[in-house]
Scaffold this motif. Structure first.
Motif, PDB file in Angstrom:
ATOM      1  N   LYS A  96       0.820  -1.206   0.000  1.00 34.61           N
ATOM      2  CA  LYS A  96       0.000   0.000   0.000  1.00 34.61           C
ATOM      3  C   LYS A  96       0.857   1.261   0.000  1.00 34.61           C
ATOM      4  O   LYS A  96       1.662   1.486   0.892  1.00 34.61           O
ATOM      5  N   TRP A 121       1.517  -5.855   3.022  1.00 36.24           N
ATOM      6  CA  TRP A 121       0.736  -4.830   2.344  1.00 36.24           C
ATOM      7  C   TRP A 121       0.684  -3.539   3.139  1.00 36.24           C
ATOM      8  O   TRP A 121       0.874  -2.456   2.593  1.00 36.24           O
ATOM      9  N   SER A 122       0.465  -3.630   4.462  1.00 37.06           N
ATOM     10  CA  SER A 122       0.280  -2.404   5.239  1.00 37.06           C
ATOM     11  C   SER A 122       1.062  -2.386   6.549  1.00 37.06           C
ATOM     12  O   SER A 122       0.730  -1.632   7.458  1.00 37.06           O
ATOM     13  N   GLU A 137      -2.141  -9.980   4.376  1.00 39.66           N
ATOM     14  CA  GLU A 137      -1.050  -9.007   4.336  1.00 39.66           C
ATOM     15  C   GLU A 137       0.034  -9.401   3.332  1.00 39.66           C
ATOM     16  O   GLU A 137       0.774  -8.543   2.851  1.00 39.66           O
TER      17      GLU A 137
END
Length: 257
Positions: A96, A121-122, A137
């Motif tokens: 992200k 991902w974050s 994730e």
């Protein structure tokens, strides 16, 4: 030994034991941890070394240079430096705001011979998630990197280095080995380039893994001096997989120098 001396020795041993226990506790319940050196030596015992291999970390004094949390705006500048210095590194990319924002930079990383790993991902603490959350994730980053480069990562770095047996089980299922580190400049907490250089050089030893973050202001300017100083000390800078060779990363295993 006097009673006073004996008490001092016992106190020192107790403190050292407590520190070691705290270090293990930070990763929660965790088995199957190995070092790059041990993995490499086990593989060397059962495999003939390729005489054409340009780097042999069994004989060369190697250290792996790794970067977390990119790509970001400064990454092309870092790639220019690495190209000029003829150094290949391992990038643990985040999803992200990073791989979804700078796909051309991810492609450049791959085309210029750098290794790409998954940094979620974050950037959530994976040990606080259930198996579905952990998978959520990792899989989007796997998919994005594959779509951009043609290859999904085989390495990952858990945010904050936090992992446990639950995380390891998911990583094994996803085909990902976990890579921790031995050197950190804590560049997220300082913009001072000289401090970053000093911290890296003070902590680096053979078979170490250096952790940096190119998105922080003081880091990219520190990289040329770090590379030059380590080479002057006899180090060969490599990707993590080169450090491990002839062993290959095993899914689910935690590699900690």
């Amino acid at each position: 030994m006097s009673p006073r001396t004996g008490r001092g020795v016992r106190t020192a041993v107790a403190l050292a034991t407590a520190a070691a226990a705290a270090s293990v506790a930070a990763c929660g319940t965790l088995h199957g941890v190995t070092s790059p050196r041990d993995a490499r030596e086990d593989a060397q015992a059962t495999r003939t070394q390729d005489p054409q291999r340009p780097v042999d970390c069994g004989t060369d004094k190697c250290v792996a240079l790794t970067f977390d949390g990119g790509p970001s705006r400064p990454t092309p500048e870092l790639l220019d430096i690495l190209k000029e210095k003829h150094v290949h590194v391992t990038f643990f990319v985040q999803g992200k705001g990073h791989t979804d924002t700078y796909p051309k930079t991810v492609l450049r990383m791959a085309r210029e011979g750098h290794e790409i790993g998954n940094h979620t991902w974050s950037h959530k603490n994976l040990t606080a998630l259930d198996e579905k959350g952990i998978t959520g994730e990792l899989v989007p980053v796997q998919q994005e990197v594959r779509a951009i480069t043609g290859h999904a990562p085989t390495l990952m770095r858990p945010p904050q280095g936090r992992t446990d047996d639950k995380v390891s089980a998911v990583m094994k299922r996803l085909g990902l080995a976990q890579v921790l580190w031995s050197v950190t400049a804590k560049d997220y907490a300082t913009t001072d380039t000289k401090t970053i250089i000093r911290r890296v050089l003070d902590q680096t030893h053979r078979d170490g893994v250096i952790l940096l973050h190119e998105r922080y202001k003081g880091t990219v300017p520190a990289v040329p001096a770090i590379i030059d100083a380590l080479r002057e000390r006899g180090y060969t800078l490599v990707t993590f997989s080169q450090l491990l060779a002839p062993a290959v990363p095993r899914p689910g295993v935690v590699y900690r120098p």
